[in-house]
Design a protein around this motif. Sequence first.
Motif, short mmCIF file in Angstrom:
data_model
loop_
_atom_site.label_atom_id
_atom_site.label_comp_id
_atom_site.label_asym_id
_atom_site.label_seq_id
_atom_site.Cartn_x
_atom_site.Cartn_y
_atom_site.Cartn_z
N UNK A 153 0.83 -1.21 0.00
CA UNK A 153 0.00 0.00 0.00
C UNK A 153 0.87 1.26 0.00
N UNK A 154 0.42 2.24 -0.75
CA UNK A 154 1.24 3.45 -0.85
C UNK A 154 0.35 4.63 -1.24
N UNK A 155 0.77 5.83 -0.85
CA UNK A 155 0.11 7.04 -1.35
C UNK A 155 1.13 7.79 -2.20
N UNK A 156 0.68 8.20 -3.37
CA UNK A 156 1.56 8.96 -4.26
C UNK A 156 1.20 10.44 -4.15
N UNK A 157 2.18 11.24 -3.83
CA UNK A 157 1.99 12.69 -3.87
C UNK A 157 2.64 13.14 -5.16
N UNK A 158 1.83 13.74 -6.02
CA UNK A 158 2.34 14.05 -7.36
C UNK A 158 2.21 15.55 -7.66
N UNK A 159 3.31 16.13 -8.09
CA UNK A 159 3.31 17.51 -8.59
C UNK A 159 3.62 17.40 -10.08
N UNK A 160 2.60 17.40 -10.93
CA UNK A 160 2.84 17.04 -12.32
C UNK A 160 3.52 18.13 -13.15
N UNK A 161 3.42 19.39 -12.70
CA UNK A 161 3.95 20.48 -13.53
C UNK A 161 5.18 21.12 -12.92
#
Length: 458
Positions: A71-79
């Motif tokens: 299990x994991x949470x992805x924190x994504x800053x796409x730009x």
Amino acid sequence: MYLATDDTICAIASAPGGAARGVVRVAGNETIAVVSTCFIAEDHATPLDQVRHASAIAGKLRIEAFAAPIPSTLYLWPGTRSYTKSPMAELHTIGSPPVLEAILQSLCQGGARLAQPGEFTMRAFLSGRIDLTQAEAVLGVIDAAAPEQLDVALAQLAGGLARPLQDLRDRLIDLLAQLEAGFDFADEDLHFVTADDLQRQLQEAAELVETLAGQTASRAHGEAAIRAVLAGRPNVGKSSLFNALIGTAGALVSPQPGTTRDYLTAELDLDGVRCRLIDTAGMASTENEPCPVQRAAEQTAAEQRRQAHLQIVCLDSTGPIDEQQCEQLALTDADRSIVVLTKTDLPRKTNPLQGAIETSSVTGAGIDALRAELRLAVLRADAADGDVVVGTTVRCRESLRLAAECLGRCRRLLDDGSGEELIAAELRVALDELGKVAGAVYTDDVLDRVFSRFCIGK
Ligand SMILES: Nc1nc2c(ncn2[C@@H]2O[C@H](COP(=O)(O)OP(=O)(O)OP(=O)(O)O)[C@@H](O)[C@H]2O)c(=O)[nH]1
Ligand SMILES: [Mg+2]
């Protein structure tokens, strides 16, 4: 070696060792593609390559080495609205070292490479997100050994030298532009800035550089910034206390009052907080007329007390405290002094003194308490004296010194009636130096020195 910034890097960003939560950080243009090779979002989530804003996405990691998904949470800053101003991601998962290592391996197979120490922060710096003083503040936050140091580091992260430096550079760039505009019209003898105005602006700039240099001055690497001086009457046991604190018999001790004539200093390490400890000659009571040697010794001691940030006021517990001492005690600044009763292993003649630390250099009683109190006082003094993180500013200081020299030369050239071309050339060098501090210009050397001191993942 650090200058490639177009590839995608990854590292474990959480502290080493097992923990409830582990963090793996990824940055670079291929972040999403790299992360997609092992992270699977929960069914209803937007596909990763269509995420447009910073998002937290629940899901799981499929890693070759482990049969079950993790299990994991992805924190994504796409730009570009991320720390590094490039796509960035953090995988938050269980903090098990083998799991985190396996994730890294998987990300590398997916096209990322392992980050160098400090490389995330270096990218933040290169992209203009933070300036060099702030980059060093990040290091300060990571390294902070005490809450007070953390406060200072955070204050610097929020601004520090950056704002005044930027203002100063802007003003000098304007000045340079005005000078250079004049060169284009040299034949017509047209000036865009008068000599008086130029002189005034150069002087203001020089003063500002000096102030900024002053703010960083005491933070140099080599020397501990805060000076703590032992003060008190002759024979109260200052030198004995000096020896007890530093743990060696460095200072001469004798029953003869007036043993210490010159002053003695030693670097004191108080659980990671450093200060310079100074032993001085005793201050005789005003009733006895001192001999010339004693008078000279007392003047030296007075000078040391004046220069010190902290005073350790020593009172002998085997004798009464007289009126003069009471008056002096009343005058001391509580934030800047520590009162110590010495020789408490001997029969005592003083009443207990509120707030005083009772010590014996013979039995060692109270020495640890004194060290702890001194440590807090050093941190307080350090925090009060400026907003630059301890021990990170030798390089900034050097650039400020060079900038100040250039500005000084500019002013002399102007006084001598030298050509404005020469003044402009000096101004350019000054701007370059200031730029090194502000992060506008940098050299590989500077980058190496600053960022190699970070740990990997930061
Ligand atoms: N029993 C006992 N004697 C002490 C203690 N501290 C100092 N002494 C003695 O007091 C005398 C003076 O000690 P110093 O440390 O030289 O005092 P000082 O304040 O440096 O004196 P000046 O250098 O003359 O100003 C010496 O004989 C020491 O042995 C202590 O904690 N207990
Ligand atoms: Mg002494």
